[in-house]
Design a protein around this motif. Sequence first.
Motif, PDB file in Angstrom:
ATOM      1  N   ARG A 271       0.836  -1.211   0.000  1.00  0.00           N
ATOM      2  CA  ARG A 271       0.000   0.000   0.000  1.00  0.00           C
ATOM      3  C   ARG A 271       0.868   1.256   0.000  1.00  0.00           C
ATOM      4  NH1 ARG A 271      -3.238  -3.315   3.219  1.00  0.00           N
ATOM      5  NH2 ARG A 271      -2.247  -2.613   5.146  1.00  0.00           N
ATOM      6  N   GLU A 272       1.928   1.238   0.809  1.00  0.00           N
ATOM      7  CA  GLU A 272       2.844   2.384   0.841  1.00  0.00           C
ATOM      8  C   GLU A 272       3.475   2.604  -0.533  1.00  0.00           C
ATOM      9  OE1 GLU A 272       5.750   1.759   3.902  1.00  0.00           O
ATOM     10  OE2 GLU A 272       4.246   1.695   5.493  1.00  0.00           O
ATOM     11  N   MET A 273       3.895   1.523  -1.164  1.00  0.00           N
ATOM     12  CA  MET A 273       4.527   1.629  -2.481  1.00  0.00           C
ATOM     13  C   MET A 273       3.534   2.126  -3.520  1.00  0.00           C
ATOM     14  SD  MET A 273       6.899  -1.798  -2.358  1.00  0.00           S
ATOM     15  CE  MET A 273       7.629  -1.596  -3.965  1.00  0.00           C
ATOM     16  N   GLU A 274       2.289   1.664  -3.448  1.00  0.00           N
ATOM     17  CA  GLU A 274       1.264   2.133  -4.381  1.00  0.00           C
ATOM     18  C   GLU A 274       1.015   3.627  -4.190  1.00  0.00           C
ATOM     19  OE1 GLU A 274      -1.920  -0.560  -3.444  1.00  0.00           O
ATOM     20  OE2 GLU A 274      -1.367  -1.934  -5.077  1.00  0.00           O
ATOM     21  N   ASN A 275       0.982   4.084  -2.930  1.00  0.00           N
ATOM     22  CA  ASN A 275       0.806   5.520  -2.660  1.00  0.00           C
ATOM     23  C   ASN A 275       1.968   6.325  -3.229  1.00  0.00           C
ATOM     24  OD1 ASN A 275      -1.627   5.132  -1.322  1.00  0.00           O
ATOM     25  ND2 ASN A 275      -0.685   5.051   0.695  1.00  0.00           N
ATOM     26  N   GLN A 276       3.180   5.819  -3.028  1.00  0.00           N
ATOM     27  CA  GLN A 276       4.349   6.505  -3.572  1.00  0.00           C
ATOM     28  C   GLN A 276       4.298   6.541  -5.092  1.00  0.00           C
ATOM     29  OE1 GLN A 276       7.657   4.384  -1.870  1.00  0.00           O
ATOM     30  NE2 GLN A 276       7.588   5.530   0.042  1.00  0.00           N
ATOM     31  N   LEU A 277       3.849   5.442  -5.693  1.00  0.00           N
ATOM     32  CA  LEU A 277       3.732   5.391  -7.148  1.00  0.00           C
ATOM     33  C   LEU A 277       2.706   6.405  -7.641  1.00  0.00           C
ATOM     34  CD1 LEU A 277       4.609   3.999  -9.765  1.00  0.00           C
ATOM     35  CD2 LEU A 277       2.825   2.308  -9.378  1.00  0.00           C
ATOM     36  N   ASP A 278       1.589   6.521  -6.933  1.00  0.00           N
ATOM     37  CA  ASP A 278       0.585   7.527  -7.302  1.00  0.00           C
ATOM     38  C   ASP A 278       1.167   8.940  -7.214  1.00  0.00           C
ATOM     39  OD1 ASP A 278      -1.298   5.572  -7.781  1.00  0.00           O
ATOM     40  OD2 ASP A 278      -2.274   5.760  -5.816  1.00  0.00           O
ATOM     41  N   GLU A 279       1.927   9.193  -6.143  1.00  0.00           N
ATOM     42  CA  GLU A 279       2.552  10.512  -5.993  1.00  0.00           C
ATOM     43  C   GLU A 279       3.538  10.772  -7.128  1.00  0.00           C
ATOM     44  OE1 GLU A 279       4.331  10.672  -2.110  1.00  0.00           O
ATOM     45  OE2 GLU A 279       2.401  10.467  -1.099  1.00  0.00           O
ATOM     46  N   LEU A 280       4.306   9.754  -7.497  1.00  0.00           N
ATOM     47  CA  LEU A 280       5.258   9.913  -8.604  1.00  0.00           C
ATOM     48  C   LEU A 280       4.539  10.171  -9.922  1.00  0.00           C
ATOM     49  CD1 LEU A 280       7.941   7.182  -7.798  1.00  0.00           C
ATOM     50  CD2 LEU A 280       8.266   9.655  -7.827  1.00  0.00           C
ATOM     51  N   ARG A 281       3.420   9.491 -10.134  1.00  0.00           N
ATOM     52  CA  ARG A 281       2.638   9.725 -11.360  1.00  0.00           C
ATOM     53  C   ARG A 281       2.145  11.166 -11.413  1.00  0.00           C
ATOM     54  NH1 ARG A 281      -0.294   4.286 -10.724  1.00  0.00           N
ATOM     55  NH2 ARG A 281       0.857   2.956 -12.152  1.00  0.00           N
ATOM     56  N   GLU A 282       1.610  11.645 -10.287  1.00  0.00           N
ATOM     57  CA  GLU A 282       1.127  13.022 -10.233  1.00  0.00           C
ATOM     58  C   GLU A 282       2.266  14.006 -10.500  1.00  0.00           C
ATOM     59  OE1 GLU A 282      -0.885  13.727  -6.524  1.00  0.00           O
ATOM     60  OE2 GLU A 282      -2.231  12.030  -6.811  1.00  0.00           O
ATOM     61  N   PHE A 283       3.419  13.761  -9.891  1.00  0.00           N
ATOM     62  CA  PHE A 283       4.571  14.623 -10.092  1.00  0.00           C
ATOM     63  C   PHE A 283       4.994  14.611 -11.560  1.00  0.00           C
ATOM     64  CE2 PHE A 283       9.177  15.206 -10.366  1.00  0.00           C
ATOM     65  CZ  PHE A 283       9.301  16.444  -9.780  1.00  0.00           C
ATOM     66  N   TYR A 284       5.021  13.432 -12.158  1.00  0.00           N
ATOM     67  CA  TYR A 284       5.429  13.306 -13.559  1.00  0.00           C
ATOM     68  C   TYR A 284       4.456  14.033 -14.482  1.00  0.00           C
ATOM     69  CZ  TYR A 284       6.638  11.158 -18.017  1.00  0.00           C
ATOM     70  OH  TYR A 284       6.999  10.954 -19.324  1.00  0.00           O
ATOM     71  N   GLU A 285       3.155  13.862 -14.230  1.00  0.00           N
ATOM     72  CA  GLU A 285       2.152  14.540 -15.054  1.00  0.00           C
ATOM     73  C   GLU A 285       2.270  16.059 -14.911  1.00  0.00           C
ATOM     74  OE1 GLU A 285      -1.519  12.799 -13.790  1.00  0.00           O
ATOM     75  OE2 GLU A 285      -1.078  10.880 -14.781  1.00  0.00           O
ATOM     76  N   LYS A 286       2.505  16.537 -13.684  1.00  0.00           N
ATOM     77  CA  LYS A 286       2.681  17.978 -13.473  1.00  0.00           C
ATOM     78  C   LYS A 286       3.936  18.461 -14.195  1.00  0.00           C
ATOM     79  CE  LYS A 286       3.067  21.516  -9.904  1.00  0.00           C
ATOM     80  NZ  LYS A 286       4.045  22.279 -10.620  1.00  0.00           N
ATOM     81  N   ALA A 287       5.004  17.659 -14.118  1.00  0.00           N
ATOM     82  CA  ALA A 287       6.242  18.042 -14.802  1.00  0.00           C
ATOM     83  C   ALA A 287       6.021  18.120 -16.308  1.00  0.00           C
ATOM     84  CB  ALA A 287       7.351  17.033 -14.477  1.00  0.00           C
ATOM     85  N   LEU A 288       5.238  17.212 -16.864  1.00  0.00           N
ATOM     86  CA  LEU A 288       4.937  17.268 -18.299  1.00  0.00           C
ATOM     87  C   LEU A 288       4.147  18.529 -18.648  1.00  0.00           C
ATOM     88  CD1 LEU A 288       4.019  13.573 -19.237  1.00  0.00           C
ATOM     89  CD2 LEU A 288       6.087  14.841 -19.846  1.00  0.00           C
ATOM     90  N   ARG A 289       3.156  18.845 -17.805  1.00  0.00           N
ATOM     91  CA  ARG A 289       2.370  20.060 -18.052  1.00  0.00           C
ATOM     92  C   ARG A 289       3.261  21.303 -17.955  1.00  0.00           C
ATOM     93  NH1 ARG A 289      -1.294  17.279 -14.711  1.00  0.00           N
ATOM     94  NH2 ARG A 289      -0.675  18.558 -12.931  1.00  0.00           N
ATOM     95  N   ASP A 290       4.094  21.331 -16.932  1.00  0.00           N
ATOM     96  CA  ASP A 290       5.012  22.464 -16.775  1.00  0.00           C
ATOM     97  C   ASP A 290       5.959  22.576 -17.962  1.00  0.00           C
ATOM     98  OD1 ASP A 290       3.823  22.982 -14.361  1.00  0.00           O
ATOM     99  OD2 ASP A 290       5.487  22.254 -13.121  1.00  0.00           O
TER     100      ASP A 290
END
Length: 116
Positions: free
Chosen positions: A56-75
């Motif tokens: 569960r912790e790893m899945e949460n971290q993966l979700d956070e990384l996905r959000e960060f990556y998507e934001k980085a792409l938008r930026d």
Amino acid sequence: MSDVVIILPREKFKSLKGRDVKALIEENLPKVEETLRAEREEFLREKIGKLEEKLREMENQLDELREFYEKALRDRELMMAERDKLRKENEKLRRRLDEKGSSGNVNESFTERELR
């Protein structure tokens, strides 16, 4: 096969003296095996619980990384658009500078840019 050493308190040893220890061990062996199985199952359940929590912790971290990556792409897209806009504006200002540079009014084009 290796030897098994059993250490007993003195009173327990005296109570077993004269009894058939081998038969006693064989008699209690199924109970011991059942106890060991139960302890092993409990250990495995605890291990599964810890692994599920870690998952569960790893899945949460993966979700956070996905959000960060998507934001980085938008930026990145925004920065690329801004860079293109500035490049076009620079080209336009250079042309104006070249046009005004021949007439001697260089400072006016920079002043116009600063006013915007």
